[in-house]
Design an enzyme around this catalytic site. Structure first.
Site, short mmCIF file in Angstrom:
data_model
loop_
_atom_site.label_atom_id
_atom_site.label_comp_id
_atom_site.label_asym_id
_atom_site.label_seq_id
_atom_site.Cartn_x
_atom_site.Cartn_y
_atom_site.Cartn_z
N ASP A 39 -14.64 -3.96 26.19
CA ASP A 39 -15.47 -5.04 25.65
C ASP A 39 -16.60 -4.45 24.83
OD1 ASP A 39 -17.16 -7.46 25.34
OD2 ASP A 39 -15.82 -8.28 26.85
N VAL A 75 -11.80 -3.86 18.96
CA VAL A 75 -10.39 -4.05 18.59
C VAL A 75 -10.22 -4.26 17.09
CG1 VAL A 75 -9.78 -5.06 20.83
CG2 VAL A 75 -10.43 -6.58 18.94
N SER A 153 -4.17 -20.28 21.79
CA SER A 153 -5.10 -21.36 22.12
C SER A 153 -4.48 -22.67 21.70
CB SER A 153 -6.40 -21.14 21.34
OG SER A 153 -7.19 -22.30 21.34
N TYR A 166 -9.93 -19.60 13.36
CA TYR A 166 -9.44 -19.45 14.74
C TYR A 166 -8.00 -19.98 14.86
CZ TYR A 166 -9.94 -19.78 19.89
OH TYR A 166 -9.80 -19.65 21.25
N ALA A 169 -5.63 -17.51 13.27
CA ALA A 169 -5.48 -16.29 14.08
C ALA A 169 -4.64 -16.58 15.31
CB ALA A 169 -6.86 -15.77 14.49
N LYS A 170 -4.88 -17.71 15.95
CA LYS A 170 -4.20 -18.00 17.21
C LYS A 170 -2.74 -18.40 16.99
CE LYS A 170 -7.31 -17.18 20.35
NZ LYS A 170 -7.24 -15.85 21.01
N ALA A 198 -10.66 -22.54 29.83
CA ALA A 198 -11.57 -22.41 30.97
C ALA A 198 -12.98 -22.58 30.45
CB ALA A 198 -11.41 -21.03 31.61
N ARG A 201 -18.38 -18.99 28.13
CA ARG A 201 -19.43 -19.19 27.12
C ARG A 201 -18.87 -19.80 25.84
NH1 ARG A 201 -21.16 -13.45 24.30
NH2 ARG A 201 -19.09 -12.94 23.55
P1 NAD Z 1 -15.79 -14.94 26.15
O1 NAD Z 1 -16.64 -15.01 24.94
O2 NAD Z 1 -16.39 -15.24 27.47
O3 NAD Z 1 -15.10 -13.50 26.24
C1 NAD Z 1 -14.57 -12.85 25.13
C2 NAD Z 1 -14.97 -11.40 25.19
O4 NAD Z 1 -14.39 -10.70 24.07
C3 NAD Z 1 -16.50 -11.20 25.10
O5 NAD Z 1 -16.99 -10.54 26.26
C4 NAD Z 1 -16.66 -10.40 23.84
O6 NAD Z 1 -17.74 -9.45 23.90
C5 NAD Z 1 -15.31 -9.72 23.68
N1 NAD Z 1 -15.09 -9.27 22.31
C6 NAD Z 1 -15.39 -9.93 21.17
N2 NAD Z 1 -15.11 -9.20 20.10
C7 NAD Z 1 -14.58 -8.03 20.57
C8 NAD Z 1 -14.09 -6.87 19.94
N3 NAD Z 1 -14.11 -6.75 18.60
N4 NAD Z 1 -13.59 -5.86 20.70
C9 NAD Z 1 -13.60 -5.96 22.06
N5 NAD Z 1 -14.09 -7.05 22.71
C10 NAD Z 1 -14.57 -8.06 21.98
O7 NAD Z 1 -14.56 -15.91 25.85
P2 NAD Z 1 -13.36 -16.43 26.80
O8 NAD Z 1 -13.48 -17.91 26.87
O9 NAD Z 1 -13.24 -15.65 28.03
O10 NAD Z 1 -12.11 -16.14 25.83
C11 NAD Z 1 -11.16 -15.14 26.08
C12 NAD Z 1 -9.95 -15.39 25.18
O11 NAD Z 1 -9.35 -16.63 25.51
C13 NAD Z 1 -10.28 -15.45 23.70
O12 NAD Z 1 -9.24 -14.85 22.96
C14 NAD Z 1 -10.31 -16.93 23.42
O13 NAD Z 1 -10.07 -17.24 22.07
C15 NAD Z 1 -9.21 -17.41 24.34
N6 NAD Z 1 -9.31 -18.84 24.66
C16 NAD Z 1 -10.30 -19.28 25.47
C17 NAD Z 1 -10.35 -20.63 25.77
C18 NAD Z 1 -11.40 -21.19 26.67
O14 NAD Z 1 -11.31 -22.39 26.99
N7 NAD Z 1 -12.34 -20.40 27.15
C19 NAD Z 1 -9.43 -21.53 25.19
C20 NAD Z 1 -8.44 -21.02 24.37
C21 NAD Z 1 -8.38 -19.67 24.12
#
Ligand code: NAD
Length: 307
Positions: A39, A75, A153, A166, A169-170, A198, A201
């Site tokens: 991260d 990444v 997503s 987004y 990408a997704k 979920a 943030r």
């Molecule tokens: P989050 O923001 O809590 O966690 C994402 C993490 O990715 C962060 O800690 C961030 O620092 C890290 N990150 C960002 N850019 C990065 C990089 N270049 N290299 C390494 N790490 C990096 O978000 P989340 O809700 O836990 O989301 C996780 C994944 O699930 C994401 O791909 C998000 O698009 C997907 N998603 C989440 C939801 C939801 O409801 N939370 C819904 C659909 C998809």
């Protein structure tokens, strides 16, 4: 059923310092996996860096008796992907599981979306996926074992306001997963997509007061199964939202065959073309591509108007 464990397995989880990724890392480590907790610790838009989120998760895993190392590489670059996968090989000597979960969000209406924000989101989700998969895939194929989970997503499946970057990408993630599933099949490398939801943030600014329980803990078991040796599927998509786990899939209507078409014919047959009764699926692996063509050519060969 005995616990499904990951003893002897090495996992990389990107974006594992917070939210969903953190939950995946904790679950896998609690079941015996050695985990690279990757991260950059940036803000929601992907800017900035903070080593603490990844370090905190590693500390938590170690305090519980597990094994983990920190990776704060991004990444978004080829070098970052190489360093993240390298962290697994250098520290633990192998790589069995890759979960690409890192994500950022930059919202704006399509008509105003900046080119910079479009790229910044593709860089983390989609190019980021390629960077880590590209490095992990040959390792897994040469070991004749691998489990890859990529993150899409509902924004990728169905779109939404203000997230063209987004959504693109997704949706692109699904294409990458399909190819990895097809090319990985002979080497027991399976690749699937999680479509998670979920309250993390990423929900900042949304009114979640009427939501049912929607913690990351309700998503992690689906990802855990996709990452496990027992996982029996590849090239598929599992949805996990608020306690509901389901399969998302692409289907086609049987369609209409005619030896020649005019624009007017298409209008005349539009309802039948779009009629979902008897829909057909062509699963990506092992050869949905060829199945699709065979089905279509079959209608032409038989001269049937409706599949
Ligand atoms: P989050 O923001 O809590 O966690 C994402 C993490 O990715 C962060 O800690 C961030 O620092 C890290 N990150 C960002 N850019 C990065 C990089 N270049 N290299 C390494 N790490 C990096 O978000 P989340 O809700 O836990 O989301 C996780 C994944 O699930 C994401 O791909 C998000 O698009 C997907 N998603 C989440 C939801 C939801 O409801 N939370 C819904 C659909 C998809």
């Amino acid at each position: 059923m005995p616990d499904l464990r990951f003893d002897g397995r090495v996992a990389v989880v990107t974006g594992a310092g917070r939210g969903l990724g953190r939950e995946y890392a904790l679950l896998l480590a609690s079941r015996g996996a050695k985990v690279v907790v990757n991260d950059v610790g940036g803000g929601l838009g992907g800017d900035g860096r903070d080593d603490r989120p990844a370090a905190d998760v590693v500390r938590e895993i170690r305090a519980a008796g597990g094994h983990a190392v920190v990776s704060t590489d991004s990444v978004t670059t080829v070098a970052g992907g190489r360093a993240i996968i390298g962290a697994a090989l250098d520290n633990f000597g192998r790589l069995d599981i890759l979960i690409h979960n890192a994500g950022n969000v930059r919202r704006s209406p399509l008509a105003q979306m900046s080119y910079h924000d479009f790229d910044a989101v593709l860089d983390v989700h989609l190019r980021g996926a390629f960077h880590v998969v590209r490095e992990a895939f040959p390792q897994m194929c040469s070991n004749d074992y691998g489990r890859i989970v990529l993150t899409s997503s509902i924004g990728g499946l169905y779109g939404n306001h203000d997230v063209a970057n987004y959504g693109v990408a997704k949706a692109g993630i699904i294409g990458l997963s399909n190819v990895a599933a097809i090319e990985g099949a002979p080497s027991n490398v399976k690749c699937n997509v999680i479509v998670p939801a979920a309250v993390t943030r990423m929900a900042e600014g949304l009114d979640t007061s009427a939501y049912p329980p929607m913690g990351a803990d309700l998503v992690a078991p689906a990802v855990g199964w996709l990452a496990h040796e027992h996982c029996s599927i590849t090239g598929e998509m599992l949805v996990a939202i608020a306690g509901r786990i389901a399969r998302a899939y692409i289907a086609e209507t049987p369609g209409v065959y005619r030896p020649s078409w005019t624009i007017e014919d298409v209008e005349t047959h539009a309802a039948q073309i779009r009629d979902t009764a008897g829909s057909v699926m062509f699963p990506a692996a092992p050869d949905g591509h060829a199945e699709h063509i065979r089905y279509s050519f079959g209608m032409a060969a038989r001269g049937v108007t409706h599949g």
